[in-house]
Design an enzyme around this catalytic site. Structure first.
Site, PDB file in Angstrom:
ATOM      1  N   GLU A 101      15.489  12.065   9.332  1.00  0.00           N
ATOM      2  CA  GLU A 101      16.310  10.596  10.697  1.00  0.00           C
ATOM      3  C   GLU A 101      16.875  11.313  11.296  1.00  0.00           C
ATOM      4  O   GLU A 101      17.312  12.628  11.496  1.00  0.00           O
ATOM      5  CB  GLU A 101      17.293  10.571   9.401  1.00  0.00           C
ATOM      6  CG  GLU A 101      16.880   9.477   8.231  1.00  0.00           C
ATOM      7  CD  GLU A 101      18.039   9.105   6.940  1.00  0.00           C
ATOM      8  OE1 GLU A 101      17.580   8.948   5.984  1.00  0.00           O
ATOM      9  OE2 GLU A 101      19.630   9.915   7.764  1.00  0.00           O
ATOM     10  N   CYS A 114      22.531  12.697  16.335  1.00  0.00           N
ATOM     11  CA  CYS A 114      23.125  13.364  14.992  1.00  0.00           C
ATOM     12  C   CYS A 114      21.598  14.201  13.999  1.00  0.00           C
ATOM     13  O   CYS A 114      20.959  13.268  14.060  1.00  0.00           O
ATOM     14  CB  CYS A 114      24.031  12.256  13.583  1.00  0.00           C
ATOM     15  SG  CYS A 114      23.792  13.309  12.350  1.00  0.00           S
ATOM     16  N   CYS A 121      16.354  18.701   1.468  1.00  0.00           N
ATOM     17  CA  CYS A 121      17.463  19.908   1.538  1.00  0.00           C
ATOM     18  C   CYS A 121      17.429  20.965   0.032  1.00  0.00           C
ATOM     19  O   CYS A 121      17.289  20.040  -1.217  1.00  0.00           O
ATOM     20  CB  CYS A 121      19.166  19.379   1.539  1.00  0.00           C
ATOM     21  SG  CYS A 121      20.063  20.710   2.114  1.00  0.00           S
ATOM     22  N   CYS A 125      23.709  18.590  -3.218  1.00  0.00           N
ATOM     23  CA  CYS A 125      25.023  18.704  -3.322  1.00  0.00           C
ATOM     24  C   CYS A 125      24.514  16.866  -4.004  1.00  0.00           C
ATOM     25  O   CYS A 125      23.768  16.390  -3.846  1.00  0.00           O
ATOM     26  CB  CYS A 125      25.623  18.440  -1.967  1.00  0.00           C
ATOM     27  SG  CYS A 125      25.612  19.603  -1.742  1.00  0.00           S
ATOM     28  N   HIS A 230      35.268  19.781   0.133  1.00  0.00           N
ATOM     29  CA  HIS A 230      34.828  19.005  -1.667  1.00  0.00           C
ATOM     30  C   HIS A 230      35.001  19.818  -2.833  1.00  0.00           C
ATOM     31  O   HIS A 230      35.281  18.702  -3.489  1.00  0.00           O
ATOM     32  CB  HIS A 230      33.601  18.653  -1.343  1.00  0.00           C
ATOM     33  CG  HIS A 230      32.554  18.462   0.026  1.00  0.00           C
ATOM     34  ND1 HIS A 230      32.982  17.488   0.863  1.00  0.00           N
ATOM     35  CD2 HIS A 230      31.330  19.098  -0.196  1.00  0.00           C
ATOM     36  CE1 HIS A 230      32.285  17.002   1.298  1.00  0.00           C
ATOM     37  NE2 HIS A 230      30.849  17.970   1.595  1.00  0.00           N
ATOM     38  N   CYS A 345      23.340  10.416   5.258  1.00  0.00           N
ATOM     39  CA  CYS A 345      22.119  11.636   5.202  1.00  0.00           C
ATOM     40  C   CYS A 345      21.601  11.371   4.558  1.00  0.00           C
ATOM     41  O   CYS A 345      22.194  11.314   3.528  1.00  0.00           O
ATOM     42  CB  CYS A 345      22.602  12.236   5.900  1.00  0.00           C
ATOM     43  SG  CYS A 345      22.945  13.793   4.571  1.00  0.00           S
TER      44      CYS A 345
HETATM   45  N1  SAH Z   1      24.265  20.301   5.084  1.00  0.00           N
HETATM   46  C1  SAH Z   1      25.185  20.330   5.891  1.00  0.00           C
HETATM   47  C2  SAH Z   1      24.512  19.261   7.008  1.00  0.00           C
HETATM   48  C3  SAH Z   1      24.255  18.289   6.481  1.00  0.00           C
HETATM   49  S1  SAH Z   1      25.391  16.900   5.300  1.00  0.00           S
HETATM   50  C4  SAH Z   1      26.952  20.324   5.167  1.00  0.00           C
HETATM   51  O1  SAH Z   1      25.982  19.532   4.157  1.00  0.00           O
HETATM   52  O2  SAH Z   1      27.566  19.703   5.875  1.00  0.00           O
HETATM   53  C5  SAH Z   1      26.115  16.246   6.981  1.00  0.00           C
HETATM   54  C6  SAH Z   1      27.676  15.796   6.728  1.00  0.00           C
HETATM   55  O3  SAH Z   1      27.057  15.114   5.526  1.00  0.00           O
HETATM   56  C7  SAH Z   1      28.089  16.776   5.164  1.00  0.00           C
HETATM   57  O4  SAH Z   1      29.483  17.080   5.717  1.00  0.00           O
HETATM   58  C8  SAH Z   1      28.295  15.479   3.479  1.00  0.00           C
HETATM   59  O5  SAH Z   1      29.173  16.236   3.237  1.00  0.00           O
HETATM   60  C9  SAH Z   1      28.299  14.896   4.581  1.00  0.00           C
HETATM   61  N2  SAH Z   1      27.346  13.753   3.331  1.00  0.00           N
HETATM   62  C10 SAH Z   1      26.730  13.717   2.584  1.00  0.00           C
HETATM   63  N3  SAH Z   1      26.063  12.620   2.206  1.00  0.00           N
HETATM   64  C11 SAH Z   1      27.074  12.395   2.015  1.00  0.00           C
HETATM   65  C12 SAH Z   1      27.457  10.492   1.580  1.00  0.00           C
HETATM   66  N4  SAH Z   1      26.619   9.758   0.573  1.00  0.00           N
HETATM   67  N5  SAH Z   1      28.528  10.097   2.094  1.00  0.00           N
HETATM   68  C13 SAH Z   1      29.531  10.572   2.190  1.00  0.00           C
HETATM   69  N6  SAH Z   1      29.654  12.015   3.410  1.00  0.00           N
HETATM   70  C14 SAH Z   1      28.181  12.296   3.395  1.00  0.00           C
HETATM   71 FE1  SF4 Z   2      22.015  19.150   2.284  1.00  0.00          FE
HETATM   72 FE2  SF4 Z   2      23.182  16.961   1.780  1.00  0.00          FE
HETATM   73 FE3  SF4 Z   2      24.269  19.062   0.579  1.00  0.00          FE
HETATM   74 FE4  SF4 Z   2      24.402  19.170   3.029  1.00  0.00          FE
HETATM   75  S1  SF4 Z   2      25.479  17.568   1.637  1.00  0.00           S
HETATM   76  S2  SF4 Z   2      24.055  20.587   1.759  1.00  0.00           S
HETATM   77  S3  SF4 Z   2      22.140  18.191   3.491  1.00  0.00           S
HETATM   78  S4  SF4 Z   2      22.408  18.221  -0.480  1.00  0.00           S
END
Ligand code: SAH
Ligand code: SF4
Length: 356
Positions: A101, A114, A121, A125, A230, A345
């Site tokens: 994406e 973006c 990944c 998370c 977080h 994302c």
């Molecule tokens: N892996 C990196 C960058 C990609 S994720 C990271 O985790 O920072 C980019 C951002 O999207 C991060 O701040 C992440 O916490 C956020 N993100 C991921 N899933 C999300 C969700 N369901 N709602 C809001 N933000 C989200």
């Molecule tokens: Fe990976 Fe999503 Fe966690 Fe960013 S928020 S590190 S993209 S699993």
């Protein structure tokens, strides 16, 4: 001409391009014209480009099907626009059929892309659609560059007066898990002879890969750093971000402190507010104590629903923010970008899979 596996021309940094042309007897001077065609004009076909004869001859023999280099753009497999038209989200298909994406956001008169850095990944998370897919593969530098070129092309087509000036690595994947490719791509993207997005307008967002943060600091990389935190205790964070067992909060914050000391730069901490998980006043107060002494800006992010979790209600979110503001931290809410386009994302891709 090397008979190796064909390589994308978008994979070469400027210095490498000069070197490679020189090997084929084309003087360095011509590299600029090629670079300009690739990154200023976004050329995908070099035939009849009105290059100087030596460069045109080189392009004819080196670039194209069955030759040393190829030049292409990912196919747009899907696209969603927000109702307000300010956010466009693309699902791009790569050469091996994998999809990623890329999002083009136009807010406050600023155009921001973006980008994704990996297919899937590995960090897992629990609130993240990409994390739930698991890791598929790293993106190559040209695949990162191609996302920017795609958005520039789209923008140029629809709004020739607007320029893409900002980039965030907040798409699919963990940039610091693919740092060599990320830095190589950013080198190309920030080169003023081409795309020219300024390093101070580029933000790398990490889930907290401490060695990567230290590398950015020691190399004095000029980009902005955002850290997705977080959680204010090991337990709170580990429940949301499994990889924090590898780089616990103590290790991560130590790396952040070193980053601040070595670079003198502010760190952006990102915090998704999740109801009942990390949004209590006690957590906010702990967070303030944790970040004491770090030059920081805290970004509170409304949760994009990915199943199983609920976002914090507005009142509790503002109470959380107030505690941090009162403790002296700049703290803002991230603008919800195109909420109607499944803005989190990995969500477009996840959505498409369920749509079949
Ligand atoms: N892996 C990196 C960058 C990609 S994720 C990271 O985790 O920072 C980019 C951002 O999207 C991060 O701040 C992440 O916490 C956020 N993100 C991921 N899933 C999300 C969700 N369901 N709602 C809001 N933000 C989200
Ligand atoms: Fe990976 Fe999503 Fe966690 Fe960013 S928020 S590190 S993209 S699993």
């Amino acid at each position: 001409m090397p008979a190796a596996t064909p390589r994308s021309l978008h994979d070469l940094g400027f210095a490498e391009l000069v070197e490679m042309l020189a090997k084929d007897g084309v003087i360095a001077h011509h590299a600029k014209a090629l670079w300009r065609a690739l990154y200023h004009e976004g050329a995908l076909d070099l035939a009849d480009h009105r290059f100087s004869p030596p460069l045109q001859r080189w392009a004819d023999q080196a670039v194209g099907a069955g030759k040393a280099f190829f030049l292409d753009a990912p196919e747009v497999a899907d696209e969603i626009r927000s109702a307000d038209g300010l956010t466009r989200k693309f699902l791009l298909r790569l050469r091996d059929g994998q999809t990623i994406e890329t999002v083009l956001m136009g807010y406050d008169g600023r155009q921001t892309v973006c980008v994704s850095t990996q297919v899937g990944c590995a960090m897992g998370c629990v609130f993240c659609a990409t994390g739930q897919m698991g890791f598929v593969r790293h993106l190559r530098p040209d695949e990162i560059v191609a996302q920017v070129l795609h958005c520039r092309r789209v923008l140029h087509h629809d709004h020739p007066d607007k320029r893409l000036r900002n980039l965030v690595m907040m798409g699919m994947g963990e940039p610091l898990h693919n740092l060599d490719a990320v830095l190589h791509a950013l080198n190309i993207i920030s080169d003023v002879r081409g795309i020219g997005i300024g390093p101070s307008k580029i933000a790398i967002s990490t889930v907290g890969v401490a060695p990567g943060i230290l590398r950015l600091a020691h190399e004095q990389q000029p980009y902005r750093l955002a850290v997705s935190l977080h959680g204010s205790t090991e337990k709170e964070r580990a429940a949301l971000v499994p990889v924090s067992q590898r780089w616990p909060l103590t290790v991560l914050l130590d790396a952040c402190r070193q980053y601040g000391a070595l670079t003198g730069k502010r760190i952006f901490f990102e915090w998704i507010l999740i109801a009942g998980k990390n949004d209590s006043p006690a957590t906010a107060a702990r967070l303030a104590r944790l970040l004491a002494g770090i030059d920081t800006h805290i970004n509170l992010i409304p949760l994009n629903p990915t199943g199983g979790f609920t976002g914090t209600a507005s009142k509790a979110g503002h109470a959380f923010q107030k505690i941090l503001l009162d403790a002296g931290f700049p703290c803002t809410f991230r603008q919800r970008r195109g909420v109607d386009v499944a803005a989190g994302c990995g969500m477009l891709k996840a959505d498409r899979r369920t749509r079949g």
